[in-house]
Design an enzyme around this catalytic site. Sequence first.
Site, PDB file in Angstrom:
ATOM      1  N   ARG A  35      22.816 -57.769 -23.385  1.00 40.98           N
ATOM      2  CA  ARG A  35      21.580 -58.434 -22.958  1.00 40.98           C
ATOM      3  C   ARG A  35      20.827 -58.980 -24.165  1.00 40.98           C
ATOM      4  O   ARG A  35      20.241 -60.058 -24.098  1.00 40.98           O
ATOM      5  CB  ARG A  35      20.688 -57.489 -22.143  1.00 40.98           C
ATOM      6  CG  ARG A  35      19.510 -58.259 -21.533  1.00 40.98           C
ATOM      7  CD  ARG A  35      19.148 -57.811 -20.154  1.00 40.98           C
ATOM      8  NE  ARG A  35      20.152 -57.916 -19.152  1.00 40.98           N
ATOM      9  CZ  ARG A  35      20.402 -59.018 -18.418  1.00 40.98           C
ATOM     10  NH1 ARG A  35      19.726 -60.120 -18.605  1.00 40.98           N
ATOM     11  NH2 ARG A  35      21.328 -58.985 -17.492  1.00 40.98           N
ATOM     12  N   HIS A  38      22.710 -62.036 -25.246  1.00 44.00           N
ATOM     13  CA  HIS A  38      22.443 -63.085 -24.256  1.00 44.00           C
ATOM     14  C   HIS A  38      21.064 -63.718 -24.466  1.00 44.00           C
ATOM     15  O   HIS A  38      20.904 -64.931 -24.366  1.00 44.00           O
ATOM     16  CB  HIS A  38      22.552 -62.474 -22.857  1.00 44.00           C
ATOM     17  CG  HIS A  38      22.217 -63.401 -21.746  1.00 44.00           C
ATOM     18  ND1 HIS A  38      20.988 -63.415 -21.126  1.00 44.00           N
ATOM     19  CD2 HIS A  38      22.945 -64.358 -21.135  1.00 44.00           C
ATOM     20  CE1 HIS A  38      20.977 -64.331 -20.184  1.00 44.00           C
ATOM     21  NE2 HIS A  38      22.154 -64.920 -20.163  1.00 44.00           N
TER      22      HIS A  38
END
Length: 195
Positions: A35, A38
Site C-alpha cells: 500500500r 502503491h
Amino acid sequence: MNRVVHPIEEESYRRLRARLDTSHFPPLTRAVVERVIHSAADLDYATDLVMDEADLAKAHAALHAGAPVVVDVAMVGAGITRRETVCRLGDAEAGPGLTRSAHAIRLAHKQVGPGALWVIGNAPTALEELLTLDADPALVIGLPVGFVGAVESKAALRESGLPAVSNVSEKGGSAVAAAALNALLYHPTSAEEKL
C-alpha cells in the site's frame, strides 16, 4: 465490512506485483509495503521500510477493536479512510523550544491516553515529542519526510523499542503514512476472513 476495490486499483496492484515480488513478506507486512508503494509509486520502499509482523498483528487487533488514531496533520487524516482521526494541530501553539507540531502531539496525548495508533507523516518534531511521552502506543507509524530531522527522528523511533513502522531514508510524507495505516484498516480480521 469488506471493501470494494476499484478496477484501477486492482490493475495498479497487478502491475506493482509484476515488477516486484512481495510474496516473501508476512501478510500484514506485505499489506503495508504494497500500500505504501502503491501510494508513492516508489518500489524502493520495499527495502526502505522497517517493521515487525508481530507488532503489526497487535496493532491490527487494536485498530479493529476501536483504538483511537492520532495524526500529526490534517492531510494525514484526510488520507485515512473509513476511520475518524484525532488531530490537534489547529489547537496547538508554538513556544520557546516547542513547535506547533510537538505541542499538538502533547494535546492529543492528553486527549487519547495510552493504546492509540499514532500516524506521523509530516513533522519530525511531532515524532520526537511523541518519544518523550509515556504514550504506550499500539503502534507508531513514523514516516515524516524531509532533509532536517526526519532520518534522525525515525532512527530514534526504531531505537525506542516502541512498536513501529518507519523507514530509513528521508522519504515519507502524509500519503505514505496514511497508506500504512489504511493497509491495516483494509486487511481483514479473522472474523471477516471466515465470511
